[in-house]
Design an enzyme around this catalytic site. Structure first.
Site, PDB file in Angstrom:
ATOM      1  N   ARG A 185     -11.437   3.955  -9.640  1.00 21.16           N
ATOM      2  CA  ARG A 185     -12.323   2.798  -9.143  1.00 21.16           C
ATOM      3  C   ARG A 185     -13.815   3.438  -8.922  1.00 21.16           C
ATOM      4  O   ARG A 185     -14.659   2.815  -9.417  1.00 21.16           O
ATOM      5  CB  ARG A 185     -11.693   2.460  -8.103  1.00 21.16           C
ATOM      6  CG  ARG A 185     -10.405   1.576  -8.210  1.00 21.16           C
ATOM      7  CD  ARG A 185      -9.923   1.084  -6.775  1.00 21.16           C
ATOM      8  NE  ARG A 185      -8.673   0.375  -7.156  1.00 21.16           N
ATOM      9  CZ  ARG A 185      -7.600  -0.034  -6.370  1.00 21.16           C
ATOM     10  NH1 ARG A 185      -7.303   0.850  -5.278  1.00 21.16           N
ATOM     11  NH2 ARG A 185      -6.512  -0.762  -6.966  1.00 21.16           N
TER      12      ARG A 185
ATOM     13  N   HIS B 197      -4.940   7.827   1.003  1.00 18.95           N
ATOM     14  CA  HIS B 197      -4.906   6.657   0.258  1.00 18.95           C
ATOM     15  C   HIS B 197      -5.199   5.496   1.268  1.00 18.95           C
ATOM     16  O   HIS B 197      -4.177   4.414   1.311  1.00 18.95           O
ATOM     17  CB  HIS B 197      -3.682   6.512  -0.538  1.00 18.95           C
ATOM     18  CG  HIS B 197      -3.889   5.409  -1.739  1.00 18.95           C
ATOM     19  ND1 HIS B 197      -5.051   5.058  -2.280  1.00 18.95           N
ATOM     20  CD2 HIS B 197      -3.153   4.378  -1.942  1.00 18.95           C
ATOM     21  CE1 HIS B 197      -4.929   4.242  -3.192  1.00 18.95           C
ATOM     22  NE2 HIS B 197      -3.760   3.610  -2.784  1.00 18.95           N
TER      23      HIS B 197
ATOM     24  N   ILE C  38       3.776  -3.270 -11.068  1.00 22.03           N
ATOM     25  CA  ILE C  38       3.442  -1.827 -11.515  1.00 22.03           C
ATOM     26  C   ILE C  38       4.763  -1.315 -12.477  1.00 22.03           C
ATOM     27  O   ILE C  38       4.459  -0.527 -13.535  1.00 22.03           O
ATOM     28  CB  ILE C  38       3.287  -0.945 -10.230  1.00 22.03           C
ATOM     29  CG1 ILE C  38       2.340  -1.412  -9.418  1.00 22.03           C
ATOM     30  CG2 ILE C  38       2.824   0.507 -10.926  1.00 22.03           C
ATOM     31  CD1 ILE C  38       1.799  -0.670  -8.189  1.00 22.03           C
TER      32      ILE C  38
ATOM     33  N   ARG D  19       1.532  -5.183  -0.708  1.00 24.39           N
ATOM     34  CA  ARG D  19       0.540  -5.770   0.275  1.00 24.39           C
ATOM     35  C   ARG D  19       0.412  -7.381   0.136  1.00 24.39           C
ATOM     36  O   ARG D  19       0.027  -7.421  -1.247  1.00 24.39           O
ATOM     37  CB  ARG D  19      -0.887  -5.193   0.517  1.00 24.39           C
ATOM     38  CG  ARG D  19      -0.979  -3.951   1.213  1.00 24.39           C
ATOM     39  CD  ARG D  19      -2.215  -3.709   1.649  1.00 24.39           C
ATOM     40  NE  ARG D  19      -2.882  -2.983   0.575  1.00 24.39           N
ATOM     41  CZ  ARG D  19      -4.437  -2.677   0.735  1.00 24.39           C
ATOM     42  NH1 ARG D  19      -5.020  -2.944   1.775  1.00 24.39           N
ATOM     43  NH2 ARG D  19      -5.049  -2.018  -0.294  1.00 24.39           N
TER      44      ARG D  19
ATOM     45  N   GLY E 162       8.972  -4.159 -10.481  1.00 24.57           N
ATOM     46  CA  GLY E 162       7.978  -5.220 -10.229  1.00 24.57           C
ATOM     47  C   GLY E 162       6.711  -5.176 -11.251  1.00 24.57           C
ATOM     48  O   GLY E 162       6.721  -4.711 -12.285  1.00 24.57           O
TER      49      GLY E 162
HETATM   50  N1  APR Z   1      15.345  -0.102  -4.594  1.00 25.27           N
HETATM   51  C1  APR Z   1      14.728  -0.367  -5.976  1.00 25.27           C
HETATM   52  N2  APR Z   1      13.935  -1.477  -6.087  1.00 25.27           N
HETATM   53  C2  APR Z   1      13.563  -1.863  -4.845  1.00 25.27           C
HETATM   54  C3  APR Z   1      13.885  -1.762  -3.763  1.00 25.27           C
HETATM   55  C4  APR Z   1      14.929  -0.700  -3.419  1.00 25.27           C
HETATM   56  N3  APR Z   1      15.459  -0.421  -2.357  1.00 25.27           N
HETATM   57  N4  APR Z   1      13.410  -2.585  -2.916  1.00 25.27           N
HETATM   58  C5  APR Z   1      12.593  -3.451  -3.713  1.00 25.27           C
HETATM   59  N5  APR Z   1      12.580  -3.032  -4.917  1.00 25.27           N
HETATM   60  C6  APR Z   1      11.971  -3.576  -6.252  1.00 25.27           C
HETATM   61  C7  APR Z   1      11.731  -5.114  -5.970  1.00 25.27           C
HETATM   62  O1  APR Z   1      12.652  -5.673  -6.355  1.00 25.27           O
HETATM   63  C8  APR Z   1      10.362  -5.057  -6.894  1.00 25.27           C
HETATM   64  O2  APR Z   1      10.869  -5.536  -8.166  1.00 25.27           O
HETATM   65  O3  APR Z   1      10.462  -3.009  -5.906  1.00 25.27           O
HETATM   66  C9  APR Z   1       9.599  -3.984  -6.889  1.00 25.27           C
HETATM   67  C10 APR Z   1       8.323  -3.894  -6.346  1.00 25.27           C
HETATM   68  O4  APR Z   1       7.781  -4.708  -7.065  1.00 25.27           O
HETATM   69  P1  APR Z   1       6.433  -5.572  -6.852  1.00 25.27           P
HETATM   70  O5  APR Z   1       6.894  -6.311  -5.791  1.00 25.27           O
HETATM   71  O6  APR Z   1       5.990  -6.265  -7.953  1.00 25.27           O
HETATM   72  O7  APR Z   1       5.399  -4.538  -6.210  1.00 25.27           O
HETATM   73  P2  APR Z   1       4.307  -3.780  -7.061  1.00 25.27           P
HETATM   74  O8  APR Z   1       2.983  -4.466  -7.174  1.00 25.27           O
HETATM   75  O9  APR Z   1       4.875  -3.141  -8.333  1.00 25.27           O
HETATM   76  O10 APR Z   1       4.084  -2.545  -6.038  1.00 25.27           O
HETATM   77  C11 APR Z   1       4.913  -1.658  -5.561  1.00 25.27           C
HETATM   78  O11 APR Z   1       3.448  -0.004  -5.075  1.00 25.27           O
HETATM   79  O12 APR Z   1       1.336   0.137  -4.796  1.00 25.27           O
HETATM   80  C12 APR Z   1       2.500   0.147  -4.353  1.00 25.27           C
HETATM   81  O13 APR Z   1       1.769  -1.072  -2.359  1.00 25.27           O
HETATM   82  C13 APR Z   1       2.461  -1.126  -3.515  1.00 25.27           C
HETATM   83  O14 APR Z   1       4.276  -0.472  -2.294  1.00 25.27           O
HETATM   84  C14 APR Z   1       3.844  -1.312  -3.380  1.00 25.27           C
HETATM   85  C15 APR Z   1       4.620  -0.721  -4.405  1.00 25.27           C
END
Ligand code: APR
Length: 320
Positions: free
Chosen positions: A152, A176, A14, A83, A12
């Site tokens: 930060r 955290h 990150i 979040r 995603g």
């Molecule tokens: N296996 C692999 N990938 C998964 C799974 C899983 N079971 N479930 C969800 N995902 C993927 C989603 O498809 C998505 O592409 O995890 C990714 C998460 O990406 P974002 O929604 O963009 O979230 P992001 O901002 O990257 O944050 C990820 O890090 O800082 C923490 O709180 C934040 O828990 C969150 C995580």
């Protein structure tokens, strides 16, 4: 020698930023994994296509098959949900715990020798659960939080003091979350501890207190601005710093969510503490002396994390 292999579990916001940074810094070949077919492949190809312009040789690929992370040297886990405004990190617990189970099993089956850095929130509970589900050694599974929270804090301090961020050091310990513990005594500008800078009249205690609070609320501030998700540039940069410390055996002293057994009066518990990261993963937990007030804040933070771990055990009795 073959380039190191870096597996990013979760592609995603990150995950994509991690892949971009790892490629730009030529840290190794990158495999992006996600359950959402197309996303990891698309991001890998897009970043690879920037290679001729940027001049990096790293190979990038995307997959939905855990077999493709085989032999990874580093796994950085961001799989799960982030979040939205109004949510605390703890609200993510139930969903992300299930995700940690599948990720832990995937890593155990295909990359059991990797150094695993967890970013998924609520961080301290998720890194604990990921370690439990994967069965990897404690020194090879660590959470990224302290580097980000300290970054930060350093940013806000450098703006307040109008000095280069390079000359500002900071330490944020504990969980955290809202109870994290920015340690002003161990944070410095040009080597001068923050309380001394207040005595010198360079800033006021009120301003320093406000910066400490803004640091605690740093994640929520970004969520409030973005509205669609949470921070990703600074979290990714922070995890990359930890991965580099491991891959290059740098022995960096970085605050991380590490397994603490003995130090800080804890017996077998994941929480943010100063650590040394080198080729053996977490090589040392640095048991610094805390004042009475600092210890009280740290204990409160530990209690908050203990509550989350207990909640995980209730949701998934196999963890009890
Ligand atoms: N296996 C692999 N990938 C998964 C799974 C899983 N079971 N479930 C969800 N995902 C993927 C989603 O498809 C998505 O592409 O995890 C990714 C998460 O990406 P974002 O929604 O963009 O979230 P992001 O901002 O990257 O944050 C990820 O890090 O800082 C923490 O709180 C934040 O828990 C969150 C995580």
């Amino acid at each position: 020698m073959a380039r190191p292999k870096i597996a990013l579990i979760g592609s995603g916001m990150i995950g994509g930023t991690l892949a971009h940074l790892a490629a730009l810094k030529e840290m190794g070949d990158v495999v992006l994994f996600d359950i959402a077919d197309g996303i990891p492949q698309g991001k890998a190809l897009d970043i690879a296509e920037s290679g001729p312009v940027e001049g990096f040789d790293a190979a990038l690929s995307g997959t939905t098959d855990y077999a493709d992370i085989a032999g990874a040297d580093v796994c950085i886990v961001t799989a799960g949900v982030p979040r939205k405004p109004g949510m605390s990190r703890d609200d993510l617990l139930g969903i992300n715990l299930k995700v940690m189970k599948s990720v832990g099993e995937g890593i155990a089956a295909h990359a059991p020798n990797a150094f695993v850095i967890c970013i998924t929130n609520p961080l301290d509970a998720m890194v604990w659960a990921l370690r439990e589900f994967s069965g990897l050694p404690h020194n090879k599974v660590v959470g990224m939080a302290g580097v980000l929270d300290s970054a930060r804090f350093r940013h806000f301090l450098s703006v307040e003091f109008d000095v280069s961020m390079r000359d500002v050091t900071a330490f944020v310990l504990g969980g955290h979350g809202d109870t994290m513990v920015p340690l002003t005594r161990y944070s410095t500008v040009g080597g001068i501890p923050l309380p001394d800078l207040v005595d010198m009249g360079w800033t006021s205690q009120e301003k320093l207190d406000a910066i400490v609070q803004r640091t605690r609320d740093g994640g929520a501030e970004i969520v409030g601005l973005l509205k669609t998700g949470s921070a990703y540039y600074a979290p990714a940069a922070s995890a990359i710093e930890m991965a580099q410390a491991y891959l290059n055996d740098q022995k960096r002293l970085l605050p991380c969510a590490a397994y603490v057994d003995g130090a800080f009066g804890l017996d077998g518990f994941y929480v943010g503490v100063p650590t040394v990261i080198g080729a053996n993963g977490i090589e040392k937990v640095v048991d610094i002396k805390l004042s009475k007030d600092e210890q009280a804040m740290f204990d409160k933070s530990v209690d908050a994390v203990k509550g989350l771990v207990a909640a995980c055990k209730e949701i998934d009795p196999s963890l009890a």
